[in-house]
Write a protein that holds these residues in place. Structure first.
Motif, PDB file in Angstrom:
ATOM      1  N   ASN A 213      51.367 -62.738  59.056  1.00  0.00           N
ATOM      2  CA  ASN A 213      51.320 -62.687  57.594  1.00  0.00           C
ATOM      3  C   ASN A 213      50.833 -63.997  57.033  1.00  0.00           C
ATOM      4  N   LYS A 214      50.149 -63.906  55.889  1.00  0.00           N
ATOM      5  CA  LYS A 214      49.936 -65.133  55.125  1.00  0.00           C
ATOM      6  C   LYS A 214      50.564 -64.911  53.753  1.00  0.00           C
ATOM      7  N   ASN A 215      51.153 -65.980  53.253  1.00  0.00           N
ATOM      8  CA  ASN A 215      51.906 -65.864  52.011  1.00  0.00           C
ATOM      9  C   ASN A 215      51.070 -66.379  50.844  1.00  0.00           C
TER      10      ASN A 215
ATOM     11  N   PHE B 274      53.712 -74.057  41.488  1.00  0.00           N
ATOM     12  CA  PHE B 274      53.824 -73.982  40.027  1.00  0.00           C
ATOM     13  C   PHE B 274      54.792 -75.051  39.553  1.00  0.00           C
ATOM     14  N   THR B 275      54.275 -75.906  38.700  1.00  0.00           N
ATOM     15  CA  THR B 275      55.101 -77.023  38.238  1.00  0.00           C
ATOM     16  C   THR B 275      54.665 -77.442  36.840  1.00  0.00           C
TER      17      THR B 275
ATOM     18  N   LEU C 136      62.253 -73.176  26.203  1.00  0.00           N
ATOM     19  CA  LEU C 136      62.333 -72.776  27.605  1.00  0.00           C
ATOM     20  C   LEU C 136      61.479 -71.531  27.876  1.00  0.00           C
TER      21      LEU C 136
ATOM     22  N   ASP D 106      61.469 -68.455  51.406  1.00  0.00           N
ATOM     23  CA  ASP D 106      62.040 -67.103  51.298  1.00  0.00           C
ATOM     24  C   ASP D 106      62.287 -66.490  52.685  1.00  0.00           C
TER      25      ASP D 106
ATOM     26  N   LEU E 110      53.250 -61.180  50.700  1.00  0.00           N
ATOM     27  CA  LEU E 110      52.992 -61.267  52.145  1.00  0.00           C
ATOM     28  C   LEU E 110      51.807 -60.390  52.513  1.00  0.00           C
TER      29      LEU E 110
ATOM     30  N   LEU F 177      65.096 -74.003  33.741  1.00  0.00           N
ATOM     31  CA  LEU F 177      63.672 -74.137  34.059  1.00  0.00           C
ATOM     32  C   LEU F 177      63.485 -74.439  35.539  1.00  0.00           C
TER      33      LEU F 177
ATOM     34  N   GLY G 137      54.021 -65.685  47.212  1.00  0.00           N
ATOM     35  CA  GLY G 137      55.128 -64.752  47.410  1.00  0.00           C
ATOM     36  C   GLY G 137      54.689 -63.368  47.876  1.00  0.00           C
TER      37      GLY G 137
ATOM     38  N   LEU H 239      54.005 -70.889  32.661  1.00  0.00           N
ATOM     39  CA  LEU H 239      53.990 -70.910  34.134  1.00  0.00           C
ATOM     40  C   LEU H 239      53.635 -69.532  34.702  1.00  0.00           C
TER      41      LEU H 239
ATOM     42  N   CYS I  85      58.611 -70.146  55.443  1.00  0.00           N
ATOM     43  CA  CYS I  85      58.659 -70.380  53.986  1.00  0.00           C
ATOM     44  C   CYS I  85      60.110 -70.380  53.496  1.00  0.00           C
TER      45      CYS I  85
ATOM     46  N   LEU J 154      59.526 -69.203  41.343  1.00  0.00           N
ATOM     47  CA  LEU J 154      58.066 -69.074  41.412  1.00  0.00           C
ATOM     48  C   LEU J 154      57.504 -69.707  42.679  1.00  0.00           C
TER      49      LEU J 154
ATOM     50  N   SER K  49      60.119 -65.939  55.081  1.00  0.00           N
ATOM     51  CA  SER K  49      58.949 -65.321  55.710  1.00  0.00           C
ATOM     52  C   SER K  49      58.140 -66.368  56.487  1.00  0.00           C
ATOM     53  N   THR K  50      57.237 -65.872  57.322  1.00  0.00           N
ATOM     54  CA  THR K  50      56.404 -66.786  58.109  1.00  0.00           C
ATOM     55  C   THR K  50      54.976 -66.757  57.569  1.00  0.00           C
ATOM     56  N   HIS K  51      54.409 -67.920  57.489  1.00  0.00           N
ATOM     57  CA  HIS K  51      53.017 -68.021  57.018  1.00  0.00           C
ATOM     58  C   HIS K  51      52.171 -68.505  58.183  1.00  0.00           C
TER      59      HIS K  51
ATOM     60  N   GLN L 257      48.107 -73.856  49.427  1.00  0.00           N
ATOM     61  CA  GLN L 257      49.104 -73.011  48.754  1.00  0.00           C
ATOM     62  C   GLN L 257      49.209 -73.438  47.295  1.00  0.00           C
ATOM     63  N   TYR L 258      49.466 -72.475  46.420  1.00  0.00           N
ATOM     64  CA  TYR L 258      49.669 -72.802  45.007  1.00  0.00           C
ATOM     65  C   TYR L 258      51.106 -73.267  44.792  1.00  0.00           C
TER      66      TYR L 258
ATOM     67  N   GLN M 225      63.843 -71.293  37.432  1.00  0.00           N
ATOM     68  CA  GLN M 225      62.655 -70.434  37.291  1.00  0.00           C
ATOM     69  C   GLN M 225      61.504 -70.947  38.163  1.00  0.00           C
TER      70      GLN M 225
ATOM     71  N   LYS N 240      58.981 -69.819  45.745  1.00  0.00           N
ATOM     72  CA  LYS N 240      59.718 -69.427  46.960  1.00  0.00           C
ATOM     73  C   LYS N 240      58.792 -69.238  48.174  1.00  0.00           C
ATOM     74  N   HIS N 241      57.500 -69.199  47.915  1.00  0.00           N
ATOM     75  CA  HIS N 241      56.532 -69.022  49.012  1.00  0.00           C
ATOM     76  C   HIS N 241      56.180 -70.342  49.690  1.00  0.00           C
TER      77      HIS N 241
END
Lengths: 140, 219
Positions: free
Chosen positions: B97-99, A136-137, B24, A46, B104, A13, B102, B31, A44, A20, A48-50, A133-134, A16, A22-23
């Protein structure tokens, strides 16, 4: 005592949830730091740049007193996940974050956290598209 | 109807493992559903923003081209082209970019200041005022064009991500979870059946032993 199955389950979990999320940024920056940057951005998980919109940062700085600029870490996390009350409920944690949500949405915080519902999440995202930012938890 | 997992042993150990996997999978499903719902919400917001922008861009470009055609008819095509060649590139575009969960999504910003007629670089004595008007209109349409590009790319990327997430949610909802649940039920049934068989076997042995005792007992 936890069984070996429960251990495996929690590991899977966790993996997973990691995928979810990684951003999310490797490290959050304070509002004061970002205001000083020419092109305010974060890296970020992953790779990438935000990028943050400068206008949005200025708006945040006007909503909070100056002494809070060093405390507010961006992006603000909107924590989503199944709760005992059902789905579609988000939690925002942190003193400064709660103050901001209160100012934008008029929702009163419960200590250092605030629970908001879908229409409010939408409104908040519209107001702050790059500084939130979202996440997930499992909100338990 | 969902199938069973092949080659599974109907043992208590396997049953425990499967029950954990069901738990699980359900958590993962919830989610992913949250992610899908959040993505749909984002997509609707972007679409709402996009409404009207395309129409605005089309109107601005139509007006600009109308002025350009008039300028060409007044000055001639060659002179207009000559004037166009002498203009320096004036638009700096900042791509970032804005993320969003996930995805982009591009963030395009035009860095320019509106130039005066003299700053544009073409010879004023040889050109018509209509060319200035056309240039004005084209300059005005740059920002909406960039905004439109940003929004339309965002819509496309978000829609792709929604499709991917939806496929995962559906796979969990309609294939993985039902299959796990069916296999759990199957193992439970097999274990119950084995228990009943055992019980019956013991009863049978007991009755056989009892019958043997009766026949072997001295009269």
């Amino acid at each position: 005592m936890r069984t070996p199955f429960e251990d495996i389950e929690s590991k899977l979990l966790a993996k997973q949830i990691q995928a979810l999320n990684k951003h999310l940024p490797r490290e959050r920056k304070t509002l004061a730091e970002l205001l000083k940057e020419e092109k305010p951005s974060i890296v970020c998980r992953d790779g990438s740049t935000h990028r943050f919109i400068k206008e949005e940062l200025r708006k945040l700085s006007s909503l909070l007193p100056t002494y809070c600029h060093n405390k507010l870490r961006l992006p603000i996390y909107i924590e989503l996940g199944p709760t005992e009350f059902g789905t579609g409920i988000a939690r925002i944690r942190g003193e400064e974050e709660c103050k901001l949500v209160n100012k934008i949405l008029g929702v009163k915080p419960n200590g250092d956290k605030v629970f908001i519902y879908r229409p409010d999440i939408r409104k908040l995202r519209k107001e702050l598209p790059t500084t939130t930012q979202y996440v997930f938890t499992l909100l338990t | 109807m969902a199938e069973l997992i092949e080659g599974v042993n109907p043992t208590r150990m396997e049953l425990l493992k499967l029950k954990e996997r069901v738990k699980l999978a359900r958590k993962g499903h919830k989610l992913l559903k949250e992610k899908r719902d959040a993505l749909v919400m984002e997509l609707f917001d972007v679409i709402e923003e996009a409404r009207g922008i395309r129409g605005n861009v089309e109107r601005l470009l139509r007006e600009a081209f109308e002025h350009l055609i008039i300028a060409e008819s007044v000055m001639g095509v060659l002179t207009t082209q000559e004037a166009a060649m002498s203009v320096e590139e004036s638009v700096g575009v900042d791509f970032a970019n804005k993320n969003i969960m996930g995805v982009l999504v591009p963030l395009i910003e035009a860095q320019r200041e509106k130039k005066t007629v003299i700053e544009r670089g073409y010879e004023l004595r040889e050109t018509s005022a209509k060319l200035d008007e056309a240039t004005d209109k084209f300059e005005d349409s740059i920002e909406p064009i960039l905004k439109l590009a940003e929004i339309e790319t965002s819509v496309k990327l978000l829609a792709e991500e929604i499709e991917k997430t939806k496929r995962r949610v559906n796979a969990l909802e309609y294939i993985v979870i039902p299959r796990l649940e069916n296999t759990t039920k199957y193992i439970e049934m097999r274990l119950d059946e084995m228990e009943r068989e055992n019980f019956f076997r013991l009863k049978r042995i007991k009755s056989i032993l009892a019958a043997r005792e009766v026949t072997e007992a001295p009269a």
